[in-house]
Design a protein around this motif. Structure first.
Motif, PDB file in Angstrom:
ATOM      1  N   PHE A 117      16.746  17.142  47.461  1.00  0.00           N
ATOM      2  CA  PHE A 117      17.171  16.204  46.417  1.00  0.00           C
ATOM      3  C   PHE A 117      16.390  16.436  45.128  1.00  0.00           C
ATOM      4  CE2 PHE A 117      17.483  12.012  44.379  1.00  0.00           C
ATOM      5  CZ  PHE A 117      18.843  11.768  44.513  1.00  0.00           C
ATOM      6  N   ARG A 120      17.920  18.920  42.633  1.00  0.00           N
ATOM      7  CA  ARG A 120      19.171  18.579  41.966  1.00  0.00           C
ATOM      8  C   ARG A 120      18.901  18.132  40.528  1.00  0.00           C
ATOM      9  NH1 ARG A 120      22.534  14.468  45.544  1.00  0.00           N
ATOM     10  NH2 ARG A 120      23.898  14.741  43.744  1.00  0.00           N
ATOM     11  N   VAL A 128      26.746   7.051  36.214  1.00  0.00           N
ATOM     12  CA  VAL A 128      26.838   6.753  37.642  1.00  0.00           C
ATOM     13  C   VAL A 128      27.585   5.440  37.844  1.00  0.00           C
ATOM     14  CG1 VAL A 128      25.528   6.327  39.759  1.00  0.00           C
ATOM     15  CG2 VAL A 128      24.682   7.969  38.078  1.00  0.00           C
ATOM     16  N   CYS A 163      21.863   7.305  43.866  1.00  0.00           N
ATOM     17  CA  CYS A 163      23.227   7.798  44.062  1.00  0.00           C
ATOM     18  C   CYS A 163      24.284   6.726  43.827  1.00  0.00           C
ATOM     19  CB  CYS A 163      23.384   8.354  45.479  1.00  0.00           C
ATOM     20  SG  CYS A 163      22.429   9.855  45.794  1.00  0.00           S
TER      21      CYS A 163
END
Length: 268
Positions: A117, A120, A128, A163
């Motif tokens: 992660f 990224r 988002v 996320c």
């Protein structure tokens, strides 16, 4: 030694947002020889004590998203109780080596995901979509992991928030610390009645942790968070591998002894 361990664990919690249990349990088991069930209980109580210092600072900075926190607790609260019951079951049936193996697997999988992660590219948080209602479902297994191993709240919680919500990074850390504090408090209460933590060890860790939490809170605005998190996850990946290796050695030793006995009998 325990004071120093408590100081550095709390320092890293304040600087990185990584949960106390994720760091505390492997250190206690591998370096101090504390039994895993006791280490989990100590990790939960220690996490609650340290985050009790960190949470007010996050609230004053307005870094806690209360609505999002409510979604997280909706799933995390029953999860942590279920995880505590599962740990109690393993302790009652004497599956100490299985417990260590599961703890190692949790560390390796969590650290591997976090290392992946970290490579990224960071997205623009305003792009988002707000899918915070999914947090109630996702935090149930995270809460279960916290109740079973005292790990996961800081690592997996922050990943889910990044996320699924458009929260700013500071709010992600603040909301996740508040979530970790509440589930650790609930989990420590459940563990206190089944695997009472070592009070002397716990008090020494907390004494060092108070100083570490205060120091980390002061330094958190001056030290970059991401490189520290990466180094920490690489180290925890190594510790998780050590857990698995030790469990494998314990499991294979009786089998080797049995095979040797069979060979001796056949030779005679």
């Amino acid at each position: 030694m325990q004071y120093v361990i408590g100081f550095f664990i709390a320092l890293f919690i304040a600087l990185t947002g990584v949960g106390a249990g994720t760091i505390t349990v492997p250190i206690l088991v591998l370096f101090l020889g504390v039994p895993a069930p006791v280490a989990v209980g100590v990790g939960l109580v220690f996490a609650a004590a340290v985050k009790l210092i960190l949470v007010p600072a996050q609230i004053l900075r307005r870094n806690v998203a209360w609505r999002t926190l409510g979604y997280m607790l909706l799933g995390g609260t029953p999860g942590v109780l279920l995880g505590s019951l599962f740990l109690k079951h393993l302790v009652n049936v004497g599956s100490q080596n299985l417990l260590n193996a599961i703890l190692g697997a949790i560390l390796v999988s969590t650290a591997s995901w976090q290392i992946f992660f970290s490579f990224r590219a960071m997205k623009d948080r305003t792009d988002v979509r707000d899918r915070s209602h999914w947090l109630s479902w996702l935090m149930f297994p995270v809460g279960a992991e916290v109740g079973f191993s005292s790990a996961g709240a800081g690592a997996l919680g922050s990943a889910a928030l990044l996320c699924l919500t458009p929260l700013a990074p500071a709010q992600v850390v603040g909301t996740d610390i508040a979530f970790g504090f509440i589930v650790s408090l609930i989990g420590s209460g459940a563990h206190w009645f089944s695997n009472a933590p070592d009070p002397t060890l716990l008090l020494e860790l907390i004494a060092g942790g108070v100083a570490g939490a205060i120091t980390g809170t002061i330094l958190s605005t001056r030290i970059p968070r991401r490189p520290l998190r990466f180094v920490l996850w690489v180290w925890l990946l190594i510790l998780g591998g050590q857990f698995l290796f030790n469990s494998y050695q314990v499991w294979t030793t009786p089998h080797k002894q049995t095979a040797n006995r069979i060979g001796v009998i056949r030779f005679k």
